[in-house]
Write an enzyme that holds these catalytic residues in place. Structure first.
Site, PDB file in Angstrom:
ATOM      1  N   ASP A  33      -5.293  10.609 -11.332  1.00  0.00           N
ATOM      2  CA  ASP A  33      -4.563  10.826 -10.081  1.00  0.00           C
ATOM      3  C   ASP A  33      -4.971  12.143  -9.437  1.00  0.00           C
ATOM      4  O   ASP A  33      -4.757  13.212 -10.006  1.00  0.00           O
ATOM      5  CB  ASP A  33      -3.056  10.843 -10.358  1.00  0.00           C
ATOM      6  CG  ASP A  33      -2.537   9.457 -10.678  1.00  0.00           C
ATOM      7  OD1 ASP A  33      -2.712   8.560  -9.833  1.00  0.00           O
ATOM      8  OD2 ASP A  33      -1.976   9.265 -11.776  1.00  0.00           O
ATOM      9  N   ASP A 173       0.931   0.537  -9.481  1.00  0.00           N
ATOM     10  CA  ASP A 173       0.946   1.928  -9.940  1.00  0.00           C
ATOM     11  C   ASP A 173       2.305   2.553  -9.664  1.00  0.00           C
ATOM     12  O   ASP A 173       2.673   2.756  -8.513  1.00  0.00           O
ATOM     13  CB  ASP A 173      -0.161   2.704  -9.207  1.00  0.00           C
ATOM     14  CG  ASP A 173      -0.297   4.136  -9.714  1.00  0.00           C
ATOM     15  OD1 ASP A 173       0.383   4.507 -10.680  1.00  0.00           O
ATOM     16  OD2 ASP A 173      -1.112   4.874  -9.115  1.00  0.00           O
TER      17      ASP A 173
HETATM   18  C1  DX5 Z   1       1.926   8.612  -8.874  1.00  0.00           C
HETATM   19  C2  DX5 Z   1       0.608   8.280  -9.513  1.00  0.00           C
HETATM   20  C3  DX5 Z   1       0.736   7.413 -10.701  1.00  0.00           C
HETATM   21  C4  DX5 Z   1       1.534   8.006 -11.834  1.00  0.00           C
HETATM   22  C5  DX5 Z   1       2.083   6.854 -12.623  1.00  0.00           C
HETATM   23  O1  DX5 Z   1       1.694   9.209  -7.663  1.00  0.00           O
HETATM   24  O2  DX5 Z   1      -0.227   7.606  -8.589  1.00  0.00           O
HETATM   25  O3  DX5 Z   1      -0.534   6.966 -11.172  1.00  0.00           O
HETATM   26  O4  DX5 Z   1       0.783   8.840 -12.692  1.00  0.00           O
HETATM   27  O5  DX5 Z   1       2.971   7.349 -13.578  1.00  0.00           O
HETATM   28  P1  DX5 Z   1       4.206   6.474 -14.072  1.00  0.00           P
HETATM   29  O6  DX5 Z   1       3.644   5.246 -14.704  1.00  0.00           O
HETATM   30  O7  DX5 Z   1       4.926   7.383 -15.003  1.00  0.00           O
HETATM   31  O8  DX5 Z   1       5.037   6.123 -12.846  1.00  0.00           O
HETATM   32 ZN    ZN Z   2      -2.088   6.677  -9.453  1.00  0.00          ZN
END
Ligand code: DX5
Ligand code: ZN
Length: 217
Positions: A33, A173
């Site tokens: 990310d 996501d």
């Molecule tokens: C949020 C990111 C995600 C995040 C997902 O902006 O794009 O990829 O790391 O984390 P979880 O699965 O904990 O929501």
């Molecule tokens: Zn992400």
């Protein structure tokens, strides 16, 4: 189904160990990310980390760009070893150019949508992408709660892709857990990003296995 643990939720002081654990657990991609503190209210990882992922494990890096002016940085992420890159439709006035550029550089291009961005914004670009990343939280942080309206959005997107006979895969996501992963797969998701659910509990190998098991249960 492809499971893509998001290292935003990992212990970055032990990046290689964390990656080896999800690799043993059956993950097939690593989600990275990238945040600039402008498009989203957080600052996170950059090309240096993509290179470190490449050197630490055999899993291909999937780079999620949550940044303004992404055109300026595409080559840096490709050169660092990204296997796939998604850019946000909300941040890209020249989306087609970016997608075509990524493809010309041998990287799988994807487009990402925020929760409030309608599927209609994909109408023209859909035939050109390898995947659509549907955000199921407002981007910026791991450990957020899944927004339930995403499920219907994913169903509609999956139906549209099938009706138009296109190859694009659906990626989800945000807020994925062992409790909702099955319904997401049934709605048409083929690539699942999981941050907290992979790394949040202290045993990423077991967590990865549990997610894959729940997805096919
Ligand atoms: C949020 C990111 C995600 C995040 C997902 O902006 O794009 O990829 O790391 O984390 P979880 O699965 O904990 O929501
Ligand atoms: Zn992400």
């Amino acid at each position: 189904m492809i499971l893509a643990p998001s290292i935003l939720a990992a212990d970055l002081s032990r990046l290689a160990d964390e990656l080896h654990a999800v690799e043993r657990g059956g993950a097939s991609v690593v989600h990275v990310d990238v945040m600039d503190g402008r498009f989203v209210p957080n600052i996170s990882l950059g090309p240096v980390i993509v290179g470190a992922v490449r050197r630490s494990c055999t899993l291909p890096p999937d780079v999620h760009l949550m940044i303004e002016d992404a055109d300026r940085y595409l080559d840096a992420f490709v050169d660092a070893g990204a296997a796939s890159i998604s850019v946000h439709v909300e941040a890209m006035p020249h989306l087609q150019r970016a997608v075509a550029h990524l493809r010309s550089r041998g990287v799988r291009p994807g487009v990402a949508l925020n929760p409030s961005t309608p599927l209609s914004t994909l109408e023209e670009i859909l035939p050109e992408v390898d995947f659509v990343l549907v955000m199921s939280v407002n981007p910026g942080f791991s450990f957020q709660k899944f927004l339930p309206a995403t499920l219907d959005k994913i169903r509609r997107l999956h139906r549209e892709i099938a009706e138009r006979g296109l190859p694009a895969k659906v990626q989800v996501d945000g807020g994925v857990t062992v409790d909702n992963i099955r319904s997401l797969v049934q709605a048409g998701v083929e690539i699942v990003v999981a941050g907290a659910a992979s790394f949040g509990g202290g045993d990423p190998e077991a967590a990865t296995r549990a997610l894959l098991r729940a997805a096919s249960a």
